[in-house]
Motif scaffolding. Structure first.
Motif, PDB file in Angstrom:
ATOM      1  N   GLU A  39      37.161  -4.539  -3.027  1.00 48.10           N
ATOM      2  CA  GLU A  39      36.707  -4.576  -4.417  1.00 48.10           C
ATOM      3  C   GLU A  39      35.394  -5.345  -4.549  1.00 48.10           C
ATOM      4  OE1 GLU A  39      39.930  -6.249  -6.567  1.00 48.10           O
ATOM      5  OE2 GLU A  39      41.230  -4.495  -6.317  1.00 48.10           O
ATOM      6  N   ASP A  40      35.280  -6.432  -3.795  1.00 55.99           N
ATOM      7  CA  ASP A  40      34.036  -7.208  -3.846  1.00 55.99           C
ATOM      8  C   ASP A  40      32.856  -6.389  -3.324  1.00 55.99           C
ATOM      9  OD1 ASP A  40      35.413  -9.329  -4.881  1.00 55.99           O
ATOM     10  OD2 ASP A  40      35.612 -10.399  -2.972  1.00 55.99           O
ATOM     11  N   THR A  41      33.094  -5.662  -2.222  1.00 55.29           N
ATOM     12  CA  THR A  41      32.033  -4.810  -1.677  1.00 55.29           C
ATOM     13  C   THR A  41      31.646  -3.727  -2.681  1.00 55.29           C
ATOM     14  OG1 THR A  41      32.840  -5.179   0.572  1.00 55.29           O
ATOM     15  CG2 THR A  41      31.376  -3.297   0.225  1.00 55.29           C
ATOM     16  N   PHE A  42      32.684  -3.143  -3.313  1.00 54.16           N
ATOM     17  CA  PHE A  42      32.410  -2.123  -4.334  1.00 54.16           C
ATOM     18  C   PHE A  42      31.610  -2.711  -5.489  1.00 54.16           C
ATOM     19  CE2 PHE A  42      33.476  -0.185  -8.389  1.00 54.16           C
ATOM     20  CZ  PHE A  42      33.185   1.153  -8.156  1.00 54.16           C
ATOM     21  N   ASP A  43      32.035  -3.870  -5.952  1.00 54.20           N
ATOM     22  CA  ASP A  43      31.339  -4.501  -7.079  1.00 54.20           C
ATOM     23  C   ASP A  43      29.888  -4.809  -6.723  1.00 54.20           C
ATOM     24  OD1 ASP A  43      33.613  -4.387  -8.586  1.00 54.20           O
ATOM     25  OD2 ASP A  43      34.244  -6.450  -8.155  1.00 54.20           O
ATOM     26  N   GLU A  44      29.673  -5.274  -5.492  1.00 58.68           N
ATOM     27  CA  GLU A  44      28.306  -5.604  -5.067  1.00 58.68           C
ATOM     28  C   GLU A  44      27.423  -4.357  -5.045  1.00 58.68           C
ATOM     29  OE1 GLU A  44      25.972  -7.240  -1.074  1.00 58.68           O
ATOM     30  OE2 GLU A  44      28.169  -7.392  -1.219  1.00 58.68           O
ATOM     31  N   ARG A  45      27.934  -3.275  -4.443  1.00 61.91           N
ATOM     32  CA  ARG A  45      27.133  -2.053  -4.365  1.00 61.91           C
ATOM     33  C   ARG A  45      27.017  -1.378  -5.729  1.00 61.91           C
ATOM     34  NH1 ARG A  45      28.998   0.526   1.508  1.00 61.91           N
ATOM     35  NH2 ARG A  45      28.287  -1.271   2.739  1.00 61.91           N
ATOM     36  N   ASN A  46      28.067  -1.471  -6.521  1.00 64.47           N
ATOM     37  CA  ASN A  46      28.011  -0.906  -7.868  1.00 64.47           C
ATOM     38  C   ASN A  46      26.977  -1.648  -8.711  1.00 64.47           C
ATOM     39  OD1 ASN A  46      28.892   0.965  -9.823  1.00 64.47           O
ATOM     40  ND2 ASN A  46      30.242  -0.559 -10.729  1.00 64.47           N
ATOM     41  N   GLU A  47      26.903  -2.961  -8.529  1.00 64.95           N
ATOM     42  CA  GLU A  47      25.914  -3.752  -9.260  1.00 64.95           C
ATOM     43  C   GLU A  47      24.495  -3.375  -8.834  1.00 64.95           C
ATOM     44  OE1 GLU A  47      24.208  -6.477 -11.857  1.00 64.95           O
ATOM     45  OE2 GLU A  47      26.241  -5.657 -11.764  1.00 64.95           O
ATOM     46  N   LYS A  48      24.303  -3.145  -7.524  1.00 59.13           N
ATOM     47  CA  LYS A  48      22.982  -2.712  -7.042  1.00 59.13           C
ATOM     48  C   LYS A  48      22.604  -1.367  -7.644  1.00 59.13           C
ATOM     49  CE  LYS A  48      22.925  -5.192  -2.622  1.00 59.13           C
ATOM     50  NZ  LYS A  48      22.885  -5.057  -1.140  1.00 59.13           N
ATOM     51  N   LEU A  49      23.595  -0.464  -7.715  1.00 55.46           N
ATOM     52  CA  LEU A  49      23.328   0.835  -8.328  1.00 55.46           C
ATOM     53  C   LEU A  49      22.991   0.676  -9.799  1.00 55.46           C
ATOM     54  CD1 LEU A  49      23.260   3.899  -8.336  1.00 55.46           C
ATOM     55  CD2 LEU A  49      25.758   3.902  -8.581  1.00 55.46           C
ATOM     56  N   TYR A  50      23.723  -0.194 -10.475  1.00 52.16           N
ATOM     57  CA  TYR A  50      23.452  -0.439 -11.902  1.00 52.16           C
ATOM     58  C   TYR A  50      22.044  -0.994 -12.102  1.00 52.16           C
ATOM     59  CZ  TYR A  50      23.290  -3.127 -16.220  1.00 52.16           C
ATOM     60  OH  TYR A  50      22.895  -3.675 -17.414  1.00 52.16           O
ATOM     61  N   GLN A  51      21.682  -1.979 -11.284  1.00 56.67           N
ATOM     62  CA  GLN A  51      20.373  -2.606 -11.439  1.00 56.67           C
ATOM     63  C   GLN A  51      19.244  -1.617 -11.184  1.00 56.67           C
ATOM     64  OE1 GLN A  51      19.659  -5.523 -12.634  1.00 56.67           O
ATOM     65  NE2 GLN A  51      21.749  -6.320 -12.760  1.00 56.67           N
ATOM     66  N   SER A  52      19.357  -0.819 -10.105  1.00 54.02           N
ATOM     67  CA  SER A  52      18.297   0.145  -9.805  1.00 54.02           C
ATOM     68  C   SER A  52      18.246   1.243 -10.859  1.00 54.02           C
ATOM     69  CB  SER A  52      18.513   0.760  -8.416  1.00 54.02           C
ATOM     70  OG  SER A  52      19.774   1.394  -8.331  1.00 54.02           O
ATOM     71  N   SER A  53      19.419   1.694 -11.343  1.00 58.41           N
ATOM     72  CA  SER A  53      19.445   2.742 -12.373  1.00 58.41           C
ATOM     73  C   SER A  53      18.872   2.211 -13.680  1.00 58.41           C
ATOM     74  CB  SER A  53      20.882   3.235 -12.587  1.00 58.41           C
ATOM     75  OG  SER A  53      21.423   3.766 -11.408  1.00 58.41           O
ATOM     76  N   TRP A  54      19.277   0.995 -14.048  1.00 56.12           N
ATOM     77  CA  TRP A  54      18.797   0.423 -15.300  1.00 56.12           C
ATOM     78  C   TRP A  54      17.284   0.231 -15.275  1.00 56.12           C
ATOM     79  CZ3 TRP A  54      16.257  -4.106 -16.608  1.00 56.12           C
ATOM     80  CH2 TRP A  54      16.217  -4.408 -17.971  1.00 56.12           C
ATOM     81  N   ARG A  55      16.793  -0.304 -14.163  1.00 55.88           N
ATOM     82  CA  ARG A  55      15.343  -0.529 -14.068  1.00 55.88           C
ATOM     83  C   ARG A  55      14.580   0.804 -14.091  1.00 55.88           C
ATOM     84  NH1 ARG A  55      17.153  -4.680 -10.381  1.00 55.88           N
ATOM     85  NH2 ARG A  55      16.585  -6.750 -11.176  1.00 55.88           N
TER      86      ARG A  55
END
Length: 653
Positions: A293-309
């Motif tokens: 779950e932590d790995t998922f959250d980390e990669r999901n957050e990276k996806l969110y940040q790149s998508s948002w930017r």
């Protein structure tokens, strides 16, 4: 496709020691800029040249009609305005007399305006002429819409066919890629490229190409008409264009890296999800849910940040262009009003020009709004082209050879192989496997056992030396010819979604039902299948749900039985069955091995006691060779392995 085994060795999974390093893989030619990738896409679209000419012609026609319509509508406004003003002037006099009368009364500005108007004093609005003009405008707009629809429809066909061709090329490319490519690639990321990225590219092309071409042509057409009406107002209108272009370029340059990161993060996240779901039970057993779950959250957050930017930065294009367009509109309205008052322009011409200015800004706004879609689509295209540009496995020879007689003799002559330049695995290996013999390969993990059979199947090519099948170098044979003579059963059973019967018949699609059932009986599948409610018509999913791990392995073994290969390769094929079933399979294989060569990779030495030849490998070398009794008597590496497995039983004796 390997008869009796998994297709192309896909079931071997990621290589561990002895299977190839994860870092080894093909060097990819990556498209790092917008231009080359976009050029490749346009080249593919232009393969449908006639349809693209139709699209361009329809767009040009639509744009021309849209550019003409406001000018005609401005004429209708002039007719109405002229009628209103003319009705207020005295009847029975000429326009020159009316103008002079206004000047005599000191109304010089009004006199200048009337002198520029086409009117008759005392005559009101010509509604017939106004109606005809409006009808022409309506026809122009209707025809423009029809042509626009035609362009979109034809382009949609072109895009769908282009994506279909791309998908077919990727499918064909996947079968031409060497096994080392899959060893070096995360499966989830590869699936993301051939599904998500293709879908994203399709949507981007459908939504941007026609609008982009339409917008560019609209800008050109409107610019020509505006210069025709008033060069001064046209100059005011185009002042904002360089500012809009510069703003769009700056924003696009800053957003592109984030779009690339977005789709890269998507692929990594998909890979992590696929890995976690595939090994769900293992994750539960070791209590690693929190880590997953932590790995998922980390990669999901990276996806969110790149998508948002990416979306935030690219989303600034439209508001910027709209702001510049509004400033432009105010300037044109003020200057245009002064020109009407001075008689330099008619009210209809200013009205048409204002409409043109709004239309002129609209395509620029559309181009700005499409930047994010285009950046996203090109980022996906780059990832797709990476697969298409990947180094392929060595092709089949132009003049292939084939053994005159299929006996199943395999000969290794001074074979050397390594996964990486600095990591030799097999060196100067020589071996002869006689027809009809069972050759068992044993040794510690990483010794090169699986690599040996992968070389036989040509999943990898040797670095030096050669491998002969019935006297013919396997590199001089086509891969299809080689693999049609070979059956392979892997430790990881592979079944596809379908019935049990279809999974067995996969080994030989031409086999009769009686032959399929006989193969099932010999592999002891028939017994447990008849206990199922639907028997051989029981439908399995691609994970083999509904049957146990041992039963799945029996089905794959039945598939190999049905193929009746000259060479049979079993890579820990009985590891998932119980001891009793294992003995039954060994008895059945005694009949199958007649006049066929068998290679058996085994860790449980009890399963290969009756092998004609046992090969002991360590660090890619054959350190011992002989039958069971000979190797025990030699008290070497095999004896040590045997004692480590049966120490308890030997101590009891």
């Amino acid at each position: 496709m390997t008869r009796g085994g998994t297709p192309g060795g896909a079931g071997t999974g990621s290589p561990g020691p002895g299977r190839g390093p994860m870092m080894a893989g093909p060097v990819l030619e990556k498209a790092h800029s917008f231009g080359p990738s976009m050029k490749r896409l346009v080249t593919r679209l232009m393969a449908y040249r006639l349809r693209m000419i139709t699209v361009l012609s329809a767009i040009v026609g639509s744009v021309v009609l849209l550019a003409v319509a406001p000018r005609i509508l401005g004429h209708a406004t002039d007719l109405i305005f002229n009628g209103i003003v003319g009705r207020e002037l005295p009847a029975g006099i000429s326009k020159a007399e009316a103008v002079q009368g206004l000047r005599d009364r000191g109304q010089d500005m009004l006199a200048d305006m009337v002198s520029a108007m086409d009117l008759t004093p005392g005559v009101g609005i010509d509604f017939t002429a106004v109606g005809q003009t409006l009808l022409i405008v309506a026809v122009c707009y209707a025809a423009s819409s029809l042509l626009s629809w035609l362009a979109f429809t034809v382009l949609n066909v072109v895009v769908v066919r282009t994506i279909t061709q791309l998908r077919a090329e990727i499918e064909a490319k996947v079968h031409r890629l060497p096994l080392r490519y899959y060893d070096a690639s995360a499966r989830g990321d590869l699936l993301s490229r051939v599904t998500n990225d293709l879908d994203n590219l399709s949507q981007s092309l459908q939504q941007t190409i026609s609008q982009f071409v339409n917008s560019v042509l609209t800008v050109i057409a409107l610019l020509v008409v505006m210069i025709w009406i008033s060069p001064l107002l046209a100059l005011i209108a185009v002042v904002t264009v360089p500012l809009a272009v510069v703003a769009t370029a700056v924003i696009a340059r800053r957003s592109k890296p984030h779009f690339i990161a977005q789709w890269s993060s998507t692929g990594k996240l998909n890979a992590q999800i696929e890995e976690a779901f595939t090994g769900h039970e293992l994750v539960k057993v070791f209590g690693r849910q929190r880590e997953v779950e932590d790995t998922f959250d980390e990669r999901n957050e990276k996806l969110y940040q790149s998508s948002w930017r990416a979306q935030f930065i690219s989303g600034m294009v439209m508001p910027t262009i709209m702001f510049l367009g509004n400033l432009n509109y105010v300037a044109i309205a003020v200057v245009g009003g002064l020109r009407v008052a001075s008689g330099s322009l008619s009210l209809g011409e200013v009205q048409a020009f204002i409409q043109y200015s709004r239309q002129f800004t609209q395509p620029l706004t559309q181009i700005g709004s499409m930047i994010n879609l285009m950046q996203s689509g090109v980022a996906s295209a780059e990832r797709i082209f990476e697969i298409l540009d990947a180094e392929e496995e060595i092709g089949d020879p132009d003049d292939p050879q084939s053994p005159a007689v299929s006996r199943g003799e395999i000969t290794f002559e001074d074979v050397s192989f390594r996964y990486g330049e600095d990591r030799p695995l097999i060196e100067d290996l020589s071996l002869v496997a006689r027809p009809g013999h069972m050759v068992a390969i044993v040794g510690p993990t990483g010794a090169g056992k699986t690599t040996l059979v992968n070389l036989i199947m040509r999943f990898y090519d040797v670095d030096s030396g050669r491998i002969l099948l019935d006297g013919v170098d396997t590199r001089q044979m086509t891969r299809d010819d080689l693999r049609e003579r070979t059956g392979m059963v892997l430790q990881d059973s592979w079944l596809f979604g379908g019935t049990i019967y279809d999974n067995i018949a996969y080994g030989d699609p031409t086999a009769s039902r009686a032959e399929v059932l006989e193969a099932a009986r010999l592999s002891h599948v028939d017994h447990f299948v008849r206990t199922l409610p639907d028997g051989y018509e029981t439908v399995l999913d691609d994970e083999g749900g509904g049957v146990s791990a041992g039963e799945r392995q029996l089905i794959t073994i039945a598939r190999a039985f049905l193929a009746k290969p000259v060479i049979l390769i079993l890579d820990e094929a009985t590891s998932s069955v119980d001891t009793r079933t294992e003995l039954l399979i060994q008895q059945a294989m005694a009949n199958l091995r007649a006049d066929r060569t068998s290679f058996v990779i085994a860790h449980r030495l009890s399963t290969i006691r009756d092998a004609d030849t046992i090969i002991v490998m360590e660090d890619g070398h054959i350190v011992e060779q002989g039958d069971h009794e000979q190797l025990l008597a030699a008290e070497g590496a095999y004896c040590r392995l045997y004692r480590s497995q049966f120490a308890g039983a030997m101590d009891t004796e």
